[in-house]
Design a protein around this motif. Sequence first.
Motif, PDB file in Angstrom:
ATOM      1  N   PHE A 150       0.725  -1.150   0.076  1.00 51.23           N
ATOM      2  CA  PHE A 150       0.245   0.045   0.048  1.00 51.23           C
ATOM      3  C   PHE A 150       0.840   1.278  -0.043  1.00 51.23           C
ATOM      4  O   PHE A 150       2.212   1.364   0.292  1.00 51.23           O
ATOM      5  CB  PHE A 150      -1.079  -0.088   1.150  1.00 51.23           C
ATOM      6  CG  PHE A 150      -1.845  -1.148   1.132  1.00 51.23           C
ATOM      7  CD1 PHE A 150      -3.069  -0.941   0.558  1.00 51.23           C
ATOM      8  CD2 PHE A 150      -1.649  -2.411   1.720  1.00 51.23           C
ATOM      9  CE1 PHE A 150      -4.035  -2.017   0.529  1.00 51.23           C
ATOM     10  CE2 PHE A 150      -2.503  -3.583   1.656  1.00 51.23           C
ATOM     11  CZ  PHE A 150      -3.524  -3.234   0.900  1.00 51.23           C
ATOM     12  N   ASN A 154       2.130  -0.078   6.257  1.00 53.01           N
ATOM     13  CA  ASN A 154       1.229  -0.301   7.146  1.00 53.01           C
ATOM     14  C   ASN A 154       1.729  -1.470   8.149  1.00 53.01           C
ATOM     15  O   ASN A 154       0.744  -2.654   7.877  1.00 53.01           O
ATOM     16  CB  ASN A 154      -0.016  -0.526   6.541  1.00 53.01           C
ATOM     17  CG  ASN A 154      -0.239  -1.661   5.576  1.00 53.01           C
ATOM     18  OD1 ASN A 154       0.746  -2.198   5.122  1.00 53.01           O
ATOM     19  ND2 ASN A 154      -1.441  -2.089   5.036  1.00 53.01           N
ATOM     20  N   PRO A 155       2.872  -1.432   8.645  1.00 49.77           N
ATOM     21  CA  PRO A 155       3.223  -2.911   9.552  1.00 49.77           C
ATOM     22  C   PRO A 155       2.421  -2.921  10.464  1.00 49.77           C
ATOM     23  O   PRO A 155       1.629  -1.975  11.321  1.00 49.77           O
ATOM     24  CB  PRO A 155       4.725  -2.504  10.066  1.00 49.77           C
ATOM     25  CG  PRO A 155       4.713  -1.066   9.911  1.00 49.77           C
ATOM     26  CD  PRO A 155       3.624  -0.556   8.829  1.00 49.77           C
ATOM     27  N   PHE A 156       2.177  -4.366  10.979  1.00 51.74           N
ATOM     28  CA  PHE A 156       1.215  -4.539  12.074  1.00 51.74           C
ATOM     29  C   PHE A 156       1.952  -4.198  13.377  1.00 51.74           C
ATOM     30  O   PHE A 156       3.127  -4.305  13.641  1.00 51.74           O
ATOM     31  CB  PHE A 156       0.981  -6.238  12.110  1.00 51.74           C
ATOM     32  CG  PHE A 156      -0.055  -6.460  10.908  1.00 51.74           C
ATOM     33  CD1 PHE A 156      -0.758  -5.701  10.312  1.00 51.74           C
ATOM     34  CD2 PHE A 156       0.389  -7.488  10.339  1.00 51.74           C
ATOM     35  CE1 PHE A 156      -1.590  -5.937   9.022  1.00 51.74           C
ATOM     36  CE2 PHE A 156      -0.232  -8.174   9.083  1.00 51.74           C
ATOM     37  CZ  PHE A 156      -1.377  -7.143   8.573  1.00 51.74           C
ATOM     38  N   PRO A 157       1.103  -4.072  14.403  1.00 46.07           N
ATOM     39  CA  PRO A 157       1.801  -3.575  15.574  1.00 46.07           C
ATOM     40  C   PRO A 157       2.246  -4.931  16.401  1.00 46.07           C
ATOM     41  O   PRO A 157       1.871  -5.365  17.546  1.00 46.07           O
ATOM     42  CB  PRO A 157       0.633  -2.814  16.521  1.00 46.07           C
ATOM     43  CG  PRO A 157      -0.507  -3.459  15.850  1.00 46.07           C
ATOM     44  CD  PRO A 157      -0.285  -3.514  14.274  1.00 46.07           C
ATOM     45  N   LYS A 158       3.218  -5.472  15.695  1.00 48.87           N
ATOM     46  CA  LYS A 158       3.790  -6.754  16.206  1.00 48.87           C
ATOM     47  C   LYS A 158       5.261  -6.636  16.020  1.00 48.87           C
ATOM     48  O   LYS A 158       5.678  -5.705  15.409  1.00 48.87           O
ATOM     49  CB  LYS A 158       3.230  -7.965  15.316  1.00 48.87           C
ATOM     50  CG  LYS A 158       1.522  -8.367  15.414  1.00 48.87           C
ATOM     51  CD  LYS A 158       1.126  -9.349  14.621  1.00 48.87           C
ATOM     52  CE  LYS A 158      -0.187  -9.494  14.589  1.00 48.87           C
ATOM     53  NZ  LYS A 158      -0.587 -10.489  15.750  1.00 48.87           N
ATOM     54  N   LEU A 205       7.120  -1.424  14.447  1.00 43.88           N
ATOM     55  CA  LEU A 205       6.933   0.096  14.453  1.00 43.88           C
ATOM     56  C   LEU A 205       8.256   0.985  14.585  1.00 43.88           C
ATOM     57  O   LEU A 205       8.238   2.254  14.619  1.00 43.88           O
ATOM     58  CB  LEU A 205       5.950   0.611  15.544  1.00 43.88           C
ATOM     59  CG  LEU A 205       4.454  -0.394  15.154  1.00 43.88           C
ATOM     60  CD1 LEU A 205       3.326   0.061  16.234  1.00 43.88           C
ATOM     61  CD2 LEU A 205       4.061   0.016  13.788  1.00 43.88           C
ATOM     62  N   ARG A 219       6.545  -8.831   3.622  1.00 45.85           N
ATOM     63  CA  ARG A 219       5.203  -9.407   4.067  1.00 45.85           C
ATOM     64  C   ARG A 219       4.435 -10.070   2.990  1.00 45.85           C
ATOM     65  O   ARG A 219       4.039 -11.146   3.208  1.00 45.85           O
ATOM     66  CB  ARG A 219       4.672  -8.533   5.084  1.00 45.85           C
ATOM     67  CG  ARG A 219       3.363  -9.006   5.879  1.00 45.85           C
ATOM     68  CD  ARG A 219       2.946  -8.059   6.461  1.00 45.85           C
ATOM     69  NE  ARG A 219       2.341  -6.973   5.971  1.00 45.85           N
ATOM     70  CZ  ARG A 219       1.713  -5.946   6.652  1.00 45.85           C
ATOM     71  NH1 ARG A 219       1.706  -5.592   7.877  1.00 45.85           N
ATOM     72  NH2 ARG A 219       1.216  -5.271   5.822  1.00 45.85           N
TER      73      ARG A 219
ATOM     74  N   SER B 313      -5.878   0.824   7.510  1.00 45.23           N
ATOM     75  CA  SER B 313      -4.651   0.353   6.623  1.00 45.23           C
ATOM     76  C   SER B 313      -4.281  -0.894   7.243  1.00 45.23           C
ATOM     77  O   SER B 313      -3.768  -1.748   6.448  1.00 45.23           O
ATOM     78  CB  SER B 313      -3.622   1.474   6.835  1.00 45.23           C
ATOM     79  OG  SER B 313      -2.988   1.577   8.104  1.00 45.23           O
ATOM     80  N   LEU B 314      -4.411  -1.378   8.649  1.00 40.73           N
ATOM     81  CA  LEU B 314      -3.969  -2.659   9.077  1.00 40.73           C
ATOM     82  C   LEU B 314      -4.984  -3.626   8.927  1.00 40.73           C
ATOM     83  O   LEU B 314      -4.691  -4.694   8.229  1.00 40.73           O
ATOM     84  CB  LEU B 314      -4.030  -2.462  10.551  1.00 40.73           C
ATOM     85  CG  LEU B 314      -3.091  -1.664  11.196  1.00 40.73           C
ATOM     86  CD1 LEU B 314      -2.797  -1.786  12.566  1.00 40.73           C
ATOM     87  CD2 LEU B 314      -1.506  -1.914  10.675  1.00 40.73           C
ATOM     88  N   LEU B 321      -3.161  -9.990   2.668  1.00 44.61           N
ATOM     89  CA  LEU B 321      -2.350 -11.403   2.689  1.00 44.61           C
ATOM     90  C   LEU B 321      -3.353 -12.668   2.671  1.00 44.61           C
ATOM     91  O   LEU B 321      -2.611 -13.560   2.685  1.00 44.61           O
ATOM     92  CB  LEU B 321      -1.784 -11.062   4.075  1.00 44.61           C
ATOM     93  CG  LEU B 321      -0.640 -10.125   4.246  1.00 44.61           C
ATOM     94  CD1 LEU B 321      -0.018  -9.995   5.490  1.00 44.61           C
ATOM     95  CD2 LEU B 321       0.707 -10.385   3.365  1.00 44.61           C
ATOM     96  N   LEU B 430       3.575  -3.082  21.952  1.00 44.35           N
ATOM     97  CA  LEU B 430       3.005  -2.958  20.538  1.00 44.35           C
ATOM     98  C   LEU B 430       3.753  -1.793  19.979  1.00 44.35           C
ATOM     99  O   LEU B 430       4.152  -1.710  18.712  1.00 44.35           O
ATOM    100  CB  LEU B 430       1.378  -2.552  20.565  1.00 44.35           C
ATOM    101  CG  LEU B 430       0.500  -3.493  21.004  1.00 44.35           C
ATOM    102  CD1 LEU B 430      -0.688  -3.028  21.186  1.00 44.35           C
ATOM    103  CD2 LEU B 430       0.601  -4.633  20.096  1.00 44.35           C
TER     104      LEU B 430
END
Lengths: 310, 432
Positions: A150, A154-158, A205, A219, B313-314, B321, B430
């Motif tokens: 995108f 937009n990485p996941f909070p992981k 992040l 990813r 966006s998440l 995916l 997080l």
Amino acid sequence: MTVSPPIHRPGADAHGFVEPMTTPNQTPLTHPGPAHAEPTTPLARVALQAARSKTGEADKPVALRIADFNAYYGDFQALKNINLDLPLHRVTALIGPSGCGKSTLLRWINRMNSMVPGARCEGVMDLHGLDLTGAGLDVVDLRRRVGMVFQKPNPFPKSIYDNVAFGPRLHLKLKRAQLDALVEASLRSAALWDEVKGRLHKSALGLSGGQQQRLCIARALAVEPEVLLMDEPASALDPKSTARIEDLIRELRDRYTIAIVTHNMQQAARVSDVTAFFFEGALIESGPTLQLFTRPSNPRTEDYVTGRFG
Amino acid sequence: MTSLPAQGHTVGVDARTRSDASRRAADKGFWLLCLAVTTLASIILAVLVVAVMVQGWKYLSWDFLSNYASRFPEQAGFKAALWGSVWVCAVCAVTAVPLGVGTAVFLEEYGPKSGPARKLHEFVQLNISNLAGVPSVVYGIIGLTAFARMFGLFGPANISNYDDMIFLTLKDSTRVVGPSLGEDDTSIVIDDIRSGERVVSLSDIDSRKDRYVLTHTFTLQDGTRVEGRLTGSSPKSLRVFTGSAGGVVDVPREKIAGYDYRAMIEIGSRGTPFYVHLPFGGGVMAAGLTLMLVVLPIVIVSTREALRAVPASLREGARALGATRWQMVSRMILPAALPGVMTGAILAMSRAIGEAAPILVVSGIVFIMNTPSGLTSDFSAMPLQIFSWANMPQEEFKGVAAAGILVLLAVLACFNIAAVVIRQRLQKGLTA
């Protein structure tokens, strides 16, 4: 027809282009005619240099065939009768002014738009025999084959590891060692491994914007897609990060069919093999990138690529 | 002196200077107003806390926490109320959190996107917010009807100390109901309600359901009805506990013309903490579920806020995916929203632990001398006990009530600190 000496390979090297892994003696994708001998605009020069640095057969099989494709948001027709082929293992750039429908096309290829209320489409979108417009399409399976990156990272909070492992874990039951190998391979493909290998289990992040975007690419690669869609992947990044993403796209070209939406025509000229120009929902012109930037057949394309509007 | 724009610099500067002064004055005035209001609120709070502390401090001791309620102020303790609150809030948390989070996930992630279902969805959403504003005593009345009495579907509530009854259906479809008088390998002796002592061969039994408690309606030969529960029997008569209508009645067997029964269903076995029967009666279970009704809107609303705060966006990233909706919710959205969900749940629990009105309506008990032993046990709760002490005629009990308030405040403070700590812990995990 061979290329003329003054703007041969040294110029390309000066631009820092990575030499493709294929043999250098192959024919360039496009055959520049006499008109290209002295490109008049900087953009045309970029396109010419880029074309020289790319090698490979001119004719590649079609990875995704789009024919008579129309898309709507409610009553508004966003795409009108689009006919476009994405060649296998080549980069196709979709350019055009804002609102021209290029992102809409991209978002229909992996059906992200079917989540949008009121969005519908008709026509042919054929991925190796899989009809992407069909009502019974398994979008989960489709998105395994068509990955997307995108505009905004937009990485996941992981953790970095969990980000890359997210996709494989959705689809596969992998042993720890297999997953480790897949994560490493994906991060290497996205040219991020060396920067993050010491902190795989730290939060994603904490990465810089450019690193985050490469993480998002890693990813997407981790589910081993055939097609990679990129919606202005570098528009939120600084010039240095943009250059890295572009280098990366050129490296990925050997293994993936890539469609990239961009507002940056220099970028389109640098990274793409084929360019398609959209205007007001219609595909005005598509063809080899060099040809589109140096000898556009439609005056509106010329106006756009020379910066007269858009 | 001119108003021409070309020469109006001085005029313009003057005008700007004046307006600057008034702007700054207004800014400072508003700041002072805010300061005054905040100070006033803090002072009121401080005065209240200090007043409670002065009154209650001398009653606050380990004995206060480990003693049961008493008629004597110095011996009065908070133990029953403290444990009652723990039980009730545990039931409330175990039921309200999954239900509330599930509802919020459905409303946010699975809600219909178009059509008449969308309108219904919006209507439900609006009314959940309205429910958060309903006075809690209303929930108390709902809880009394729905949970404590279960609309009378399973007979009267609050029956305790009954004998085990055995309910047999024989192969010829007759039923034998009564207390067991003894069993051996081949037969069972039942003091049947109608026929008296009877030996039933085990091979004649089609189904056997003991652990059922029956409420009986006996119709007598003169047409009168006796409704209640069998508490004892003799060869000549049955002893029936009728609750409100006259207490214990002995009904001669020969006068019984017919009988009917309703089962009170038991889950678990008596004496274990998880033992419940239907209806729940005014015990821990009914009160906990009533508090669940009170806090459910709060849990739903706070969870929805937390889910909404997860960026679109998440969601797109997860869907792109190839995540199914459930995979997206369970692996990405809920973990990302967890700090907000937990905070909302804990704050809802602190609301539940301070509620007096709904519990009072459901249990009706304010003085009790033991801690709950099971889900249908009678109980007291901290706010109820404080309310009861505050109503005592002796002046000393005002101090005891104040001590109770201090304990309640301490518990509430622990809840709020826990909410803050959990939020910070999870968010640290997080972000970078």
